[in-house]
Design an enzyme around this catalytic site. Structure first.
Site, PDB file in Angstrom:
ATOM      1  N   LYS A 249      -8.725  -3.099   3.331  1.00 44.12           N
ATOM      2  CA  LYS A 249      -7.359  -3.630   3.337  1.00 44.12           C
ATOM      3  C   LYS A 249      -7.390  -4.949   4.083  1.00 44.12           C
ATOM      4  O   LYS A 249      -7.804  -5.003   5.241  1.00 44.12           O
ATOM      5  CB  LYS A 249      -6.411  -2.650   4.044  1.00 44.12           C
ATOM      6  N   ASP A 254       1.364  -8.996   7.754  1.00 41.26           N
ATOM      7  CA  ASP A 254       2.248  -7.925   7.284  1.00 41.26           C
ATOM      8  C   ASP A 254       3.603  -8.048   7.968  1.00 41.26           C
ATOM      9  O   ASP A 254       3.781  -7.591   9.094  1.00 41.26           O
ATOM     10  CB  ASP A 254       1.604  -6.560   7.576  1.00 41.26           C
ATOM     11  N   LYS A 261       9.661  -5.518   9.472  1.00 39.94           N
ATOM     12  CA  LYS A 261       9.272  -4.977  10.772  1.00 39.94           C
ATOM     13  C   LYS A 261      10.141  -5.587  11.871  1.00 39.94           C
ATOM     14  O   LYS A 261      10.646  -6.697  11.713  1.00 39.94           O
ATOM     15  CB  LYS A 261       7.811  -5.343  11.066  1.00 39.94           C
ATOM     16  N   ASP A 272      -3.848  -7.301  10.398  1.00 42.37           N
ATOM     17  CA  ASP A 272      -3.770  -6.235   9.397  1.00 42.37           C
ATOM     18  C   ASP A 272      -4.812  -6.422   8.284  1.00 42.37           C
ATOM     19  O   ASP A 272      -4.805  -5.701   7.295  1.00 42.37           O
ATOM     20  CB  ASP A 272      -2.340  -6.200   8.822  1.00 42.37           C
ATOM     21  N   ASP A 331       7.010  -1.703   3.578  1.00 42.36           N
ATOM     22  CA  ASP A 331       6.059  -1.820   4.694  1.00 42.36           C
ATOM     23  C   ASP A 331       4.874  -0.850   4.526  1.00 42.36           C
ATOM     24  O   ASP A 331       3.913  -0.933   5.273  1.00 42.36           O
ATOM     25  CB  ASP A 331       6.795  -1.571   6.009  1.00 42.36           C
ATOM     26  N   GLU A 333       2.581  -1.052   2.462  1.00 40.99           N
ATOM     27  CA  GLU A 333       1.924  -1.902   1.463  1.00 40.99           C
ATOM     28  C   GLU A 333       0.416  -1.659   1.402  1.00 40.99           C
ATOM     29  O   GLU A 333      -0.208  -1.903   0.371  1.00 40.99           O
ATOM     30  CB  GLU A 333       2.197  -3.388   1.783  1.00 40.99           C
ATOM     31  N   ARG A 335      -1.428   1.062   1.373  1.00 44.13           N
ATOM     32  CA  ARG A 335      -1.871   2.068   0.388  1.00 44.13           C
ATOM     33  C   ARG A 335      -1.712   1.545  -1.035  1.00 44.13           C
ATOM     34  O   ARG A 335      -2.417   1.973  -1.938  1.00 44.13           O
ATOM     35  CB  ARG A 335      -1.112   3.377   0.617  1.00 44.13           C
TER      36      ARG A 335
HETATM   37  N1  BES Z   1      -0.088  -2.415   8.998  1.00 43.48           N
HETATM   38  C1  BES Z   1       0.802  -1.327   9.225  1.00 43.48           C
HETATM   39  C2  BES Z   1       0.226  -0.244  10.128  1.00 43.48           C
HETATM   40  C3  BES Z   1      -0.073  -0.646  11.549  1.00 43.48           C
HETATM   41  C4  BES Z   1       0.883  -0.511  12.525  1.00 43.48           C
HETATM   42  C5  BES Z   1      -1.337  -1.089  11.909  1.00 43.48           C
HETATM   43  C6  BES Z   1       0.589  -0.853  13.831  1.00 43.48           C
HETATM   44  C7  BES Z   1      -1.622  -1.435  13.208  1.00 43.48           C
HETATM   45  C8  BES Z   1      -0.663  -1.304  14.170  1.00 43.48           C
HETATM   46  C9  BES Z   1       1.177  -0.667   7.899  1.00 43.48           C
HETATM   47  O1  BES Z   1       1.225  -1.522   6.814  1.00 43.48           O
HETATM   48  C10 BES Z   1       2.516  -0.087   8.055  1.00 43.48           C
HETATM   49  O2  BES Z   1       3.435  -0.830   8.224  1.00 43.48           O
HETATM   50  N2  BES Z   1       2.606   1.236   8.013  1.00 43.48           N
HETATM   51  C11 BES Z   1       3.847   1.926   8.133  1.00 43.48           C
HETATM   52  C12 BES Z   1       3.936   2.896   6.995  1.00 43.48           C
HETATM   53  C13 BES Z   1       5.287   3.553   6.880  1.00 43.48           C
HETATM   54  C14 BES Z   1       6.308   2.548   6.408  1.00 43.48           C
HETATM   55  C15 BES Z   1       5.171   4.690   5.891  1.00 43.48           C
HETATM   56  C16 BES Z   1       3.839   2.653   9.460  1.00 43.48           C
HETATM   57  O3  BES Z   1       2.820   3.254   9.813  1.00 43.48           O
HETATM   58  O4  BES Z   1       4.865   2.604  10.137  1.00 43.48           O
HETATM   59 ZN    ZN Z   2       0.026  -3.186   6.887  1.00 45.36          ZN
HETATM   60 MN    MN Z   3       3.091  -2.499   6.556  1.00 42.91          MN
END
Ligand code: BES
Ligand code: ZN
Ligand code: MN
Length: 487
Positions: A249, A254, A261, A272, A331, A333, A335
């Site tokens: 990834k 992001d 966010k 990210d 968010d 994204e 996956r």
């Molecule tokens: N890049 C983030 C995950 C992340 C968060 C990595 C903090 C490192 C530190 C990912 O794209 C994301 O936003 N995930 C969300 C998914 C949710 C919306 C289902 C998350 O984990 O909050």
């Molecule tokens: Zn992300």
């Molecule tokens: Mn995200």
């Protein structure tokens, strides 16, 4: 950094004197107390630089604490070596480190850990500061031992740690510089400098043509066009039918998209792309080491932005393997881009797939900054990946895939949705989601949201904020083990 393995330090080498918290022999204690207050250097990571008089050899000595004997492990050795190195800020310095057969960490592991600690611990994340470097790796590291057989392992560890530091450079690079195109250019640069390694980059037109509707949706809002980076390492000496498929990834920024966010900490979402960076740089390491196996890398590089063309909650997209996905949170994204990258890797012939992604905030909350979580659909492959993690210093902890989690991503309108309205089990349901795209054959998924990019110092050999290079050491170790199954 140059590596030497020899019995004695040369003139001009700074000599490390690692000390355990427990007392050494009276003679050593006596000598030590002539140099420093021994009680101030015994804790793990304490380090003092002293210069011994010309009459006694005239060299720099770094006394460094190894901590408690019963807590000593490779990470402690890495931490001590990093602490010692930070005392030698003079550029062009040389460090000699005595390996010790009395310690509970095997000599070979000690050698490797010292190399890791010195190189990873002297990494400077402040490349964008105007005032030069705050730390620098020594010009050379001398491992003091009478086991010349330790040299190849130490040499290899140095090469790998240098590639890990390059992955850190990518993660720390600001998102205005490190765009998907720049990451693709970096992959091309690595391939140009290596034998049997190629790199190509598919642009948004090709991504659409291949039917990668999930990846394309994430990329849509961005003015910096996405790239699907594909690297192939095909050495003539490759043995067997294994094609290691590495999928990364690489969201270069992001924002969360329309499911925006919060402002706090959003700057860290430049990191990210750390999974993709580890994949790209580890290809350089594998090729440099000339490992005899075929490797295919597929890195989905894109921003996740907002704007009039942005994909929306409620959109339904079709991935390359034909499955439809309802977007419930823009968010989630990672996956989506991985879905198409995983399907592509399998289609292109990967037999054993490993993906690395900073995928869920919940994984960071679960495991903190030290361990990444790993999910796998095959027990042998999981065991191989876990063993590579432990041996490399990139720590991993297994998490469960279970079909009962699949219902969290059931959609009323499409084959699945990209996020659940429940907050429970988000790393596991993300893994269930990815499983829909991996096709047949072993696959493991590493969620490295915790150790991939540090918000603050870890207080060990990775004392720097930002990118850690997580995954590079692990991938190379895994690739090496695939080439020598007995190891
Ligand atoms: N890049 C983030 C995950 C992340 C968060 C990595 C903090 C490192 C530190 C990912 O794209 C994301 O936003 N995930 C969300 C998914 C949710 C919306 C289902 C998350 O984990 O909050
Ligand atoms: Zn992300
Ligand atoms: Mn995200």
């Amino acid at each position: 950094m140059e590596i030497r393995v020899q019995k004695e330090p040369d003139d001009g080498d700074a000599l490390a004197v690692p000390v355990l918290e427990s007392r050494a022999s009276p003679a050593v204690e006596q000598r030590l107390s002539e140099l420093v207050d021994p009680d101030r250097v015994r804790r793990l990571g304490d380090a003092y630089l002293v210069h011994v008089a010309e009459a006694e050899g005239g060299r720099d000595v770094v006394v460094v604490g190894l901590g408690k004997a019963d807590e000593l492990d490779s990470d402690a050795v890495r931490t001590a070596a990093a602490a010692a190195t930070r005392q030698l800020h003079r550029s062009g310095s040389r460090l000699a480190w005595p390996l010790d057969g009395q310690l509970s960490v095997a000599l070979e592991e000690q050698a490797r850990a010292v190399v890791d600690g010195v190189l990873l611990g002297s990494y400077d994340p402040g490349s964008w500061k105007s005032e030069g470097k705050e730390v620098e790796p020594p010009q050379r590291l001398v491992l003091l031992t009478d086991e010349p057989s330790l040299e190849p392992g130490a040499e290899r560890a140095a090469r790998v740690a240098e590639w890990a530091n390059r992955a850190r450079d990518l993660a720390n690079a600001p998102p205005n510089e490190l765009t998907p195109e720049r990451l693709a250019a970096r992959a091309a640069e690595i391939a140009a400098g290596a034998a049997h390694l190629s790199a190509e980059a598919l642009d948004p037109g090709r991504i659409e043509e291949l039917g990668m509707g999930a990846f394309a949706a994430v990329a849509r809002a961005s003015h910096n066009p996405a790239r699907l980076i594909v690297m192939r390492y095909e050495p003539p000496q490759a043995k067997g039918d294994v094609v290691l498929g590495l999928v990364g990834k690489a969201i270069t920024f992001d924002s969360g998209g329309i499911s925006l966010k919060p402002a706090q900490g959003m700057d860290e979402m430049k990191g990210d792309m750390a999974g993709g960076a580890a994949v790209v740089e580890s290809m350089g390491a594998i090729a440099e080491l000339g490992l005899p196996l075929r490797v295919l890398a597929v890195v989905a590089a894109s921003e996740n932005m907002i704007g009039g063309h942005a994909y929306r909650p409620g959109d339904i997209v079709r991935a390359m393997n034909g499955k439809t996905i309802e977007i419930t949170n823009t968010d989630a994204e990672g996956r989506l881009v991985l879905a198409d990258a995983l399907a592509y890797a399998r289609e292109q012939g990967a037999t054993h797939v490993l993906d690395l992604a900073t995928l869920t905030g919940a994984m960071q909350i679960a495991l903190g900054d030290l361990y990444a979580g790993v999910f796998a659909n095959d027990d042998r492959w999981l065991a191989d990946v876990l063993a590579a993690g432990t041996a490399s210093g990139d720590h991993l902890w297994p998490f469960p895939l279970h079909r009962r989690y699949r219902r969290y991503v059931d959609s009323s309108f499409a084959d699945m949705k990209n996020s659940s309205d429940l907050r429970q089990g988000s790393p596991a349901l993300a893994a269930e989601f990815l499983k829909e795209f991996v096709g047949e054959g072993p696959w493991a998924h590493i969620d490295m949201a915790g150790p991939g990019f540090l918000s603050r110092s870890r207080g060990d050999y990775l004392w720097q904020r930002g990118g850690t290079g997580y995954g590079v050491r692990l991938i190379v170790e895994l690739a090496r083990r695939l080439t020598e199954p007995a190891a």
